[in-house]
Scaffold this motif. Structure first.
Motif, PDB file in Angstrom:
ATOM      1  N   TYR A  71       0.855  -1.183   0.000  1.00 41.04           N
ATOM      2  CA  TYR A  71       0.000   0.000   0.000  1.00 41.04           C
ATOM      3  C   TYR A  71       0.897   1.241   0.000  1.00 41.04           C
ATOM      4  N   ALA A  72       0.306   2.373  -0.367  1.00 45.86           N
ATOM      5  CA  ALA A  72       1.066   3.631  -0.352  1.00 45.86           C
ATOM      6  C   ALA A  72       0.538   4.507   0.773  1.00 45.86           C
ATOM      7  N   THR A  73       1.432   5.074   1.529  1.00 42.76           N
ATOM      8  CA  THR A  73       1.035   5.953   2.639  1.00 42.76           C
ATOM      9  C   THR A  73       0.709   7.352   2.088  1.00 42.76           C
ATOM     10  N   ASP A  74       0.311   8.230   2.967  1.00 44.32           N
ATOM     11  CA  ASP A  74      -0.017   9.601   2.540  1.00 44.32           C
ATOM     12  C   ASP A  74       1.213  10.379   2.084  1.00 44.32           C
ATOM     13  N   ASP A  75       2.391   9.814   2.279  1.00 45.97           N
ATOM     14  CA  ASP A  75       3.607  10.479   1.789  1.00 45.97           C
ATOM     15  C   ASP A  75       3.741  10.372   0.265  1.00 45.97           C
ATOM     16  N   CYS A  76       2.924   9.524  -0.342  1.00 46.65           N
ATOM     17  CA  CYS A  76       2.993   9.316  -1.806  1.00 46.65           C
ATOM     18  C   CYS A  76       2.715  10.641  -2.526  1.00 46.65           C
ATOM     19  N   ILE A  77       3.589  10.941  -3.524  1.00 42.20           N
ATOM     20  CA  ILE A  77       3.401  12.189  -4.283  1.00 42.20           C
ATOM     21  C   ILE A  77       2.984  11.882  -5.726  1.00 42.20           C
ATOM     22  N   SER A 117      -1.939  -4.656  -9.561  1.00 42.13           N
ATOM     23  CA  SER A 117      -2.753  -5.756 -10.111  1.00 42.13           C
ATOM     24  C   SER A 117      -2.206  -7.069  -9.557  1.00 42.13           C
ATOM     25  N   ASN A 118      -2.599  -8.171 -10.170  1.00 40.49           N
ATOM     26  CA  ASN A 118      -2.194  -9.453  -9.555  1.00 40.49           C
ATOM     27  C   ASN A 118      -1.109 -10.200 -10.322  1.00 40.49           C
ATOM     28  N   ASN A 119      -0.190  -9.424 -10.905  1.00 42.39           N
ATOM     29  CA  ASN A 119       0.898 -10.065 -11.644  1.00 42.39           C
ATOM     30  C   ASN A 119       2.251  -9.789 -10.980  1.00 42.39           C
ATOM     31  N   CYS A 120       2.221  -9.558  -9.659  1.00 42.55           N
ATOM     32  CA  CYS A 120       3.442  -9.175  -8.945  1.00 42.55           C
ATOM     33  C   CYS A 120       4.452 -10.324  -8.942  1.00 42.55           C
ATOM     34  N   THR A 121       5.753  -9.964  -9.078  1.00 42.61           N
ATOM     35  CA  THR A 121       6.813 -10.984  -9.016  1.00 42.61           C
ATOM     36  C   THR A 121       7.579 -10.895  -7.687  1.00 42.61           C
ATOM     37  N   SER A 122       7.177  -9.941  -6.848  1.00 42.00           N
ATOM     38  CA  SER A 122       7.837  -9.749  -5.561  1.00 42.00           C
ATOM     39  C   SER A 122       9.267  -9.232  -5.707  1.00 42.00           C
ATOM     40  N   CYS A 123       9.516  -8.484  -6.782  1.00 40.34           N
ATOM     41  CA  CYS A 123      10.895  -8.026  -7.046  1.00 40.34           C
ATOM     42  C   CYS A 123      11.293  -6.837  -6.172  1.00 40.34           C
ATOM     43  N   LEU A 124      10.274  -6.125  -5.641  1.00 46.01           N
ATOM     44  CA  LEU A 124      10.459  -5.004  -4.715  1.00 46.01           C
ATOM     45  C   LEU A 124      10.984  -3.721  -5.347  1.00 46.01           C
ATOM     46  N   ALA A 125      10.959  -3.663  -6.675  1.00 44.55           N
ATOM     47  CA  ALA A 125      11.394  -2.430  -7.346  1.00 44.55           C
ATOM     48  C   ALA A 125      10.555  -1.251  -6.858  1.00 44.55           C
ATOM     49  N   CYS A 126       9.242  -1.437  -6.727  1.00 41.51           N
ATOM     50  CA  CYS A 126       8.347  -0.335  -6.330  1.00 41.51           C
ATOM     51  C   CYS A 126       8.706   0.199  -4.946  1.00 41.51           C
ATOM     52  N   TYR A 127       8.932  -0.726  -4.024  1.00 48.43           N
ATOM     53  CA  TYR A 127       9.272  -0.319  -2.652  1.00 48.43           C
ATOM     54  C   TYR A 127      10.586   0.468  -2.629  1.00 48.43           C
ATOM     55  N   HIS A 128      11.601  -0.074  -3.332  1.00 41.72           N
ATOM     56  CA  HIS A 128      12.939   0.519  -3.235  1.00 41.72           C
ATOM     57  C   HIS A 128      13.097   1.818  -4.020  1.00 41.72           C
ATOM     58  N   ARG A 176       9.918   8.797  -1.534  1.00 37.12           N
ATOM     59  CA  ARG A 176       9.377   9.199  -0.231  1.00 37.12           C
ATOM     60  C   ARG A 176       9.229   8.018   0.716  1.00 37.12           C
ATOM     61  N   GLN A 177       9.688   6.882   0.316  1.00 34.09           N
ATOM     62  CA  GLN A 177       9.490   5.620   1.046  1.00 34.09           C
ATOM     63  C   GLN A 177       8.021   5.476   1.477  1.00 34.09           C
ATOM     64  N   ALA A 178       7.153   5.801   0.522  1.00 33.42           N
ATOM     65  CA  ALA A 178       5.716   5.778   0.816  1.00 33.42           C
ATOM     66  C   ALA A 178       5.122   4.392   0.584  1.00 33.42           C
ATOM     67  N   ILE A 179       5.879   3.517  -0.064  1.00 35.07           N
ATOM     68  CA  ILE A 179       5.334   2.174  -0.321  1.00 35.07           C
ATOM     69  C   ILE A 179       5.743   1.246   0.816  1.00 35.07           C
TER      70      ILE A 179
END
Ligand SMILES: Cc1cc2nc3c(=O)[nH]c(=O)nc-3n(C[C@H](O)[C@H](O)[C@H](O)COP(=O)(O)O)c2cc1C
Length: 258
Positions: free
Chosen positions: A192-198, A221-232, A236-239
């Protein structure tokens, strides 16, 4: 022909170095899998090398890479030189055996395989975090001569040569933990994205499988590979991923452009 998959750039950086020195074409596994009506037929030139470069996930091979191997047809394969290079934070368990078996099923033979220790990007469980900045820097520096050495060996087309860090309890990690990881852990649901998301859309851009659309905030969506690119990649470290990522570090390979 070098096929690669990468989330946070480590494997992409390795694949780029190999493709440049071996003068082989670089092909993104994730991009190929997204192409509609892709026949997954790759015409081989005489004598070209076939490489697979990917990160280690839970002491095994990312399912997206195995899926790609299952799907593709290497046209006019005649005992071409085939190898793998995997990137990992620490160790790979029995991923070498897993790779050899997966290509064997296709009737191909793996001549060599290497693991390269790179900065860790896994943060989704208690006790797992990114490396300290010093360790990260050291790993990035040490990877340079390691990849040069791999390039030298590949240029010589070494046979039956495997330089891999198997680690302790390899059987338990690969044969017991990896299947559980594949069954239960590869899911975007806890993201999920916190309110820090811009709404900068960097997560959307970095996702190798185009599983994220930003509409005010990112939606997975439901095709995640768990690669964590989005988080890293998030500036804003909002993910976040449930409660698991709170207070954890971020890492994205500094030598790779998304
Ligand atoms: C889901 C997941 C599982 C991981 N499991 C392992 C592992 O079993 N052993 C290991 O040494 N590193 C593991 N890592 C760390 C990555 O293999 C390592 O950071 C890799 O270089 C990331 O490559 P990339 O930047 O190309 O995505 C894991 C990372 C992720 C995202």
């Amino acid at each position: 022909m070098i096929f690669y998959f990468s989330g946070t750039g480590n494997s992409k950086w390795i694949a780029q170095q190999l493709a440049q020195v071996q003068q082989e074409e670089l092909i993104s596994i994730a991009a190929e899998l997204q192409q509609k009506d892709n026949p997954f037929r790759y015409q081989l030139r005489n004598n070209e090398k076939i490489g697979f470069v990917f990160p280690i996930y839970s002491w095994g091979i990312p399912p997206i890479v195995l899926e790609f191997i299952r799907k593709i047809d290497l046209v006019e394969y005649h005992h071409h030189y085939l190898f793998f290079v995997c990137s990992c934070g620490d160790d790979i368990g029995l991923a070498k055996e897993m790779f050899i078996k997966s290509v064997h099923r296709k009737g191909w033979e793996c001549q060599s395989g290497f693991s390269v220790i790179m900065p860790n990007n896994y943060v989704l469980m208690k006790g797992f975090d990114t490396d300290s900045k010093e360790v990260e820097q050291r790993k990035l520096e040490e990877a340079v001569p390691t990849v040069t050495e791999i390039n030298d060996l590949l240029a010589k087309r070494v046979q039956n040569t495997f330089h891999c860090v198997k680690g302790k309890f390899a059987y338990v990690k690969t044969r017991l933990i990896y299947p559980l990881f594949v069954k239960y852990q590869i899911t975007a649901k806890p993201f999920y994205a916190t309110d820090d998301c811009i709404a900068c859309k960097l997560c959307e851009k970095a996702c190798p499988v185009k599983n994220i659309k930003v509409d005010g905030k990112p939606i997975w969506s439901n095709n995640c590979t768990s690669c964590l690119a989005c988080y890293h990649i998030c500036p804003r470290q909002a993910i976040q991923y449930g409660k698991e990522t709170r207070g954890k570090g971020q890492y994205f390979n500094p030598n790779v452009r998304i």
